[in-house]
Design a protein around this motif. Structure first.
Motif, PDB file in Angstrom:
ATOM      1  N   SER A 128       0.839  -1.200   0.000  1.00 44.97           N
ATOM      2  CA  SER A 128       0.000   0.000   0.000  1.00 44.97           C
ATOM      3  C   SER A 128       0.874   1.250   0.000  1.00 44.97           C
ATOM      4  CB  SER A 128      -0.922   0.009   1.224  1.00 44.97           C
ATOM      5  OG  SER A 128      -0.177  -0.035   2.415  1.00 44.97           O
ATOM      6  N   CYS A 129       0.399   2.257  -0.738  1.00 45.65           N
ATOM      7  CA  CYS A 129       1.140   3.519  -0.857  1.00 45.65           C
ATOM      8  C   CYS A 129       0.164   4.673  -0.638  1.00 45.65           C
ATOM      9  CB  CYS A 129       1.781   3.614  -2.241  1.00 45.65           C
ATOM     10  SG  CYS A 129       2.786   5.096  -2.484  1.00 45.65           S
ATOM     11  N   ARG A 130       0.636   5.725   0.052  1.00 46.51           N
ATOM     12  CA  ARG A 130      -0.188   6.893   0.317  1.00 46.51           C
ATOM     13  C   ARG A 130       0.248   8.071  -0.548  1.00 46.51           C
ATOM     14  NH1 ARG A 130      -0.034   7.536   6.737  1.00 46.51           N
ATOM     15  NH2 ARG A 130       2.020   6.591   6.482  1.00 46.51           N
ATOM     16  N   VAL A 131      -0.745   8.774  -1.084  1.00 41.90           N
ATOM     17  CA  VAL A 131      -0.505   9.986  -1.864  1.00 41.90           C
ATOM     18  C   VAL A 131      -1.131  11.144  -1.091  1.00 41.90           C
ATOM     19  CG1 VAL A 131      -0.680  11.099  -4.111  1.00 41.90           C
ATOM     20  CG2 VAL A 131      -0.713   8.598  -3.951  1.00 41.90           C
ATOM     21  N   THR A 149      -1.717  -3.504  -5.788  1.00 39.63           N
ATOM     22  CA  THR A 149      -1.260  -2.341  -5.020  1.00 39.63           C
ATOM     23  C   THR A 149      -2.455  -1.528  -4.540  1.00 39.63           C
ATOM     24  OG1 THR A 149       0.766  -2.223  -6.335  1.00 39.63           O
ATOM     25  CG2 THR A 149       0.155  -0.264  -5.079  1.00 39.63           C
ATOM     26  N   ILE A 189      -3.645   2.037  -3.311  1.00 43.76           N
ATOM     27  CA  ILE A 189      -3.255   3.452  -3.356  1.00 43.76           C
ATOM     28  C   ILE A 189      -4.320   4.250  -2.621  1.00 43.76           C
ATOM     29  CG2 ILE A 189      -2.738   5.429  -4.832  1.00 43.76           C
ATOM     30  CD1 ILE A 189      -1.985   3.470  -7.035  1.00 43.76           C
ATOM     31  N   SER A 205       5.075   6.598   0.525  1.00 45.80           N
ATOM     32  CA  SER A 205       4.221   7.767   0.340  1.00 45.80           C
ATOM     33  C   SER A 205       4.915   8.765  -0.565  1.00 45.80           C
ATOM     34  CB  SER A 205       3.893   8.425   1.690  1.00 45.80           C
ATOM     35  OG  SER A 205       5.091   8.824   2.336  1.00 45.80           O
ATOM     36  N   ILE A 255       0.615   8.748 -10.818  1.00 46.40           N
ATOM     37  CA  ILE A 255       0.341   8.213  -9.480  1.00 46.40           C
ATOM     38  C   ILE A 255       0.573   6.709  -9.455  1.00 46.40           C
ATOM     39  CG2 ILE A 255      -1.504   7.783  -7.805  1.00 46.40           C
ATOM     40  CD1 ILE A 255      -2.616  10.543  -8.524  1.00 46.40           C
ATOM     41  N   ARG A 256       0.089   6.015 -10.486  1.00 48.04           N
ATOM     42  CA  ARG A 256       0.277   4.556 -10.537  1.00 48.04           C
ATOM     43  C   ARG A 256       1.758   4.188 -10.613  1.00 48.04           C
ATOM     44  NH1 ARG A 256      -4.494   3.162 -14.891  1.00 48.04           N
ATOM     45  NH2 ARG A 256      -6.035   2.357 -13.408  1.00 48.04           N
ATOM     46  N   SER A 309       3.763   5.133  -7.436  1.00 55.90           N
ATOM     47  CA  SER A 309       3.430   4.247  -6.310  1.00 55.90           C
ATOM     48  C   SER A 309       4.251   2.975  -6.365  1.00 55.90           C
ATOM     49  CB  SER A 309       1.938   3.911  -6.319  1.00 55.90           C
ATOM     50  OG  SER A 309       1.160   5.064  -6.118  1.00 55.90           O
ATOM     51  N   LYS A 310       4.331   2.363  -7.541  1.00 58.31           N
ATOM     52  CA  LYS A 310       5.096   1.119  -7.672  1.00 58.31           C
ATOM     53  C   LYS A 310       6.584   1.370  -7.434  1.00 58.31           C
ATOM     54  CE  LYS A 310       1.834  -1.128 -10.822  1.00 58.31           C
ATOM     55  NZ  LYS A 310       1.394  -2.115  -9.808  1.00 58.31           N
TER      56      LYS A 310
END
Length: 945
Positions: free
Chosen positions: A491-494, A552, A554, A580, A689-690, A693-694
């Motif tokens: 998981s990634c935070r924006v 993933t 996001i 993040s 963003i995609r 994130s990766k």
């Protein structure tokens, strides 16, 4: 006359034995001497020399020693030198041993036994239950003697040590002794010095197969040129084989399969072949106690390494493997590292117990395949803590450069040894090492001995940097989970940062439409329909929206742009190396309802505020493994004349900011200009963003695999429990007990405190990666961060405490605050959203506020203590604080505070309420006693800005 004197001397010995005038511990007999006689070496030991002419005295002395006399009860040791035994003499010795059970040791040096004498001695051992040690040295007992001793020791259950020095018992004698070992569990020490090394194989194989706790030493060769063959020391569970043929090595391997006494196995220098490696593969698959295997300089080639690698796939116990100095190539390296690597995100690492691997050498050629395998292993391995590549001659400086760059993403390796590697040279390699140590603080040791970099003295800077990394404090929770596998986070935070009217919420909605609706869970589709209705009635605040992009997760964290929420932004900032990145969003217009454009200076001020905010909090983060990733988004681009000079000046000012913050943030080079309402307009931003994130997920430190598993487990728990946004700690403990085996208490004798600490460590890890909100002191976990930020925190910060209570100077009673919380925090439309107090008690919220430093206890020791809430001070509600001039009894003083690097950082809005409260704490007692001076000081402190 001389002969009579000799007789008198021996006769004196006989009389002394008869009259019990001696107290001896040890007697040594020397036969075939030139002169007969005796003398006492010490008070308790005697040497008796008997010439060829006086041999009859030898039998007489044995007979005389036989009766149990009180003075001879102290006799412990008997030594016989150069005795040519006759049957009657052996019988006399047997009678002596039968009558005196205090004799524990028999030593025969250069004796000669006939077969009948050996048979009689064998019978003596069978019936004797007192002797502990027997040694034959140069006594030529041969195969027959070894066989007869073996028969005796199958019955004897008292002998603990057997030594046969400088003899030749032959393979048959060794086989018979091995059968004895299978039956005899009392023997503690076996030492064999044989002319041939072949005797070692059956002996050590029997010891291993029967799991005997027997110390074994086998030597071979002549006395002037001897060498050790085998050594097994059960005290440290170490088996060392120095010399053995291939068939013998295979037999030992077969015995090791089910062995439970050996933990360390060393065959350094033994010439091995693939036939042995094939047998050893079975050992690796079956053995459950072997922890360390050393196969250095054993001439193993690719085929042998393939067999060993195959064994590693099923092995779950080996921790250290040494294969340096062998003859395999890149193919062997590729197979060796395969069970320690992953080749896709969905694949699990086959071997998760091996902690240390050593290979290399002048005859080990890595090749392209071997080098690629090393990079793959370093990039994906989650458990290896030590890697040693020694004396490599094949890899170039560029290869080592890439090795160190790959270590930037490795969170498990602690020690790297490159002793003697010729390719470790040059400034580029040195720079790569320093950059890796800057990014990866988990590496504790790099051994560069005998490398060109070390020989030229350039490694000193590396060792200095390692020392600095060693001073960094690590969190104790990590040690509790060191045996758990690591994996890439999922998981990634924006973070959407921007002022009011920047279009953050609209942009988020448009981005959500670019994610395929088929990939969204059903609940998210429902939320997409509900959100517009809720937005119309909810208080504006921080929002969180979650998407799924393949495997993933996001989540977009929309930081509220209103000034009253700025003091909460610090609490939302990611730390501890979580995945993040940031989008700073600024509108090209002052308000969306008019066409009055912002000046380039205004846009620059907006962006600079958020850049300084990000840099300030990045410096504060406990563990910053990389620079914050930042991109700039300009909204309402559809209303702007693209040829205007104002737009060009804006682009130029952004470029100046990029140059100014170079080295503080990772500034994405492209500035996104969008119409936030249009999905096609934000498609490139969605792709960014995609992709980012990766990339971020690959670069940040790995997390425990258990955490990724728990994310799904907690999601399932919410689905089964009416989508509850919070859970009590007791519920979490029960869930771990049922669903999570590594966090399960298996019996009432388990260390429950340790299991509880492991559970808390996992919850803390989930907190750091943004999946839950959890602190040790609180008895619950927040599972829905959007609910907590939107319905709880955003309303806490807007509480109208003064209007609803008699709060004075920021103080309020606990009961009043609980009443206000119950009246204020509820869903404004019946049936819409989750009611806060269906999931949390008012006291739980107060505890959370204190942990987040939104309020403070006046006196922590008093359960009814007043609470200080800095954010409700009238001076700081959504506008800058200022001096309140006036008042006869007030005296004002102040100090201006700023960061050393004020051009890149500032004291964030969340800093000042905490400063006010923390600075005021020393004056609480004075204030409690109605001290006027303290009240003046208090007013001074609350005016800090």
């Amino acid at each position: 006359m001389a002969s009579n004197q000799r007789f008198r001397d021996l006769q004196c010995v006989l009389r002394a034995f008869e009259t019990e005038s001696l107290s001896l511990h040890s007697i040594s007999f020397y036969l075939s001497q030139p002169v007969s006689g005796c003398y006492q070496e010490t008070e308790n030991s005697m040497n008796i020399n008997i010439s060829t002419d006086d041999l009859e005295y030898f039998s007489l002395i044995l007979i005389m020693l036989g009766p149990a006399k009180s003075t001879l009860l102290s006799l412990r040791n008997l030594e016989f030198h150069c005795v040519e035994w006759e049957l009657q003499q052996v019988q006399n010795l047997g009678e002596l041993l039968d009558s005196n059970l205090n004799i524990k040791q028999l030593v025969f040096r250069r004796n000669r036994f006939g077969e009948d004498c050996l048979s009689e001695f064998s019978d003596v051992l069978k019936r004797n239950g007192a002797i502990k040690e027997v040694m034959f040295s140069e006594s030529h007992i041969g195969t027959v003697g070894a066989t007869l001793l073996a028969f005796a020791l199958m019955v004897n259950d008292s002998l603990e040590e057997l030594q046969i020095w400088e003899d030749s018992i032959g393979s048959k004698g060794a086989e018979e002794l091995s059968k004895m070992i299978e039956a005899n569990s009392m023997l503690k020490l076996l030492t064999i010095f044989d002319s041939s090394s072949i005797t070692a194989t059956p002996l050590i194989s029997a010891v291993l197969a029967r799991n005997r706790a027997m110390e074994v030493h086998v030597w071979s060769g002549a006395s002037d040129k001897s060498s050790k063959v085998v050594e097994f020391v059960p005290q440290n569970s170490t088996l060392r084989i120095y010399k053995i043929d291939v068939s013998g090595a295979c037999r030992v391997a077969c015995a090791l399969g089910m062995n439970s006494t050996v933990t360390s196995f060393d065959m350094t220098g033994v010439h091995l072949k693939s036939r042995w490696a094939k047998e050893f593969r079975w050992v690796l698959e079956q053995n459950q106690t072997l922890k360390e295997v050393t196969l250095s300089k054993t001439c193993l080639k690719n085929k042998g390494i393939v067999y060993i690698a195959a064994g590693l796939f099923k092995n779950r116990h080996l921790e250290r493997l040494h294969l340096d100095g062998n003859w395999f190539s890149g193919v062997g390296v590729e197979h060796l590292l395969c069970p320690l690597s992953r080749f896709s995100a969905l694949q699990c690492q086959a071997n998760i117990t091996l902690r240390s691997v050593t290979f290399g050498g002048s005859r080990t050629k890595m090749g392209k395949s071997g080098f690629a395998a090393i990079l793959q292993m370093l990039t994906t391995n989650e458990t290896l803590t030590r890697l040693a590549i020694v004396d490599d001659q094949s890899m170039r400086p560029d290869d080592f450069f890439r090795i160190f760059k790959s270590l930037e993403k490795n969170a498990s390796l602690r020690c790297l040894s490159l002793q003697g590697c010729k390719g470790v040279r040059g400034e580029r390699v040195l720079q790569a090492i320093m950059e890796t140590l800057q990014i990866n603080p988990w590496i504790e040791d790099i051994d560069l001995a005998r490398t060109p970099l070390h020989n030229t003295g350039k490694a000193d800077a590396i060792y200095q940097r390692l020392g600095q990394n060693g001073k960094t404090e690590t969190e104790p929770e990590n040690d509790l989970l060191q045996d758990m596998p690591l994996t890439e986070p999922k998981s990634c935070r924006v973070f959407f940062c921007g002022q009011e009217y920047a279009g953050k919420a609209t942009l988020c909605s448009s981005i959500s439409q670019n994610f395929s609706s088929s990939k969204l869970p059903y609940i998210e589709q429902v939320k997409t329909l509900v959100n517009p209705v809720e937005q119309a009635v909810r208080t504006v605040g921080m929002k969180i929206k979650t998407f799924k992009d393949e495997d993933t997760k996001i989540s977009i964290w929309n930081l509220a742009g209103q000034h009253e929420f700025y003091s909460l932004h610090d609490l939302m900032f990611p730390g501890h190396g979580s995945a993040s990145f940031f989008l700073i969003i600024s509108s090209l217009f002052r308000k969306p309802s008019n066409r009055e454009p912002k000046t380039p200076m205004e846009i620059e001020e907006d962006l600079q505020y958020w850049l300084r905010f990000i840099v300030s909090n990045s410096k504060r983060a406990v563990q910053q493994c990389m620079l914050p990733n930042v991109a700039v988004v300009l909204t309402h681009y559809d209303k702007v004349d693209q040829t205007s000079q104002n737009l060009q000046a804006t682009v130029h000012s952004i470029q100046k900011l990029r140059d100014k913050f170079n080295g503080y943030v990772d500034f994405y080079p492209t500035v996104f200009t969008v119409d936030a309402r249009s999905s096609p307009s934000v498609s490139k931003l969605t792709h960014h963003i995609r992709k980012t994130s990766k990339t971020i997920l690959q670069r940040v430190p790995r997390v425990y695999q258990l955490c990724n598993d728990l994310i799904q487990i907690l999601s399932d728990w919410r689905s089964e429990n009416y989508n509850k946004p919070a859970m009590k700690w007791k519920e979490f403990a029960e869930l771990c007990q049922v669903k999570v085996p590594p966090l399960r208490i298996r019996s009432r004798h388990d260390n429950k405190e340790k299991i509880e600490m492991r559970r808390r460590a996992v919850a803390t890890c989930l907190h750091h990666i943004g999946e839950v909100i959890y602190f040790d002191e609180l008895g619950f976990l927040i599972l829905d961060c959007e609910w907590f930020c939107g319905e709880v925190l955003s309303q806490l910060i807007k509480l109208e405490v003064r209007r609803q209570s008699s709060a004075e100077n920021g103080f309020i009673s606990r009961k009043d605050l609980e009443k206000i919380l119950r009246g204020s925090l509820h869903s404004q439309i019946p049936g819409m959203g989750s009611k806060v107090f269906e999931n949390l008690e008012a006291n739980d919220l107060i505890k959370m506020m204190m942990k987040l430093e939104l309020c403070y206890e006046q006196d922590p020791s008093d359960p009814n203590s007043l609470l200080l809430i800095p954010s409700i001070l009238e001076e700081g509600r959504g506008r800058p604080q200022k001096w309140q001039l006036g008042g006869v009894d007030c005296l004002y003083a102040g100090r201006h505070l700023q960061c050393d690097d004020s051009s890149h950082m500032f004291l964030t809005p969340g800093f000042f309420p905490r400063l006010q409260a923390r600075t005021f704490l020393p004056f609480l007692k004075l204030l409690h006693h109605e001290n006027i001076l303290a009240r003046r000081v208090f007013r001074m402190i609350m005016s800090y800005s």
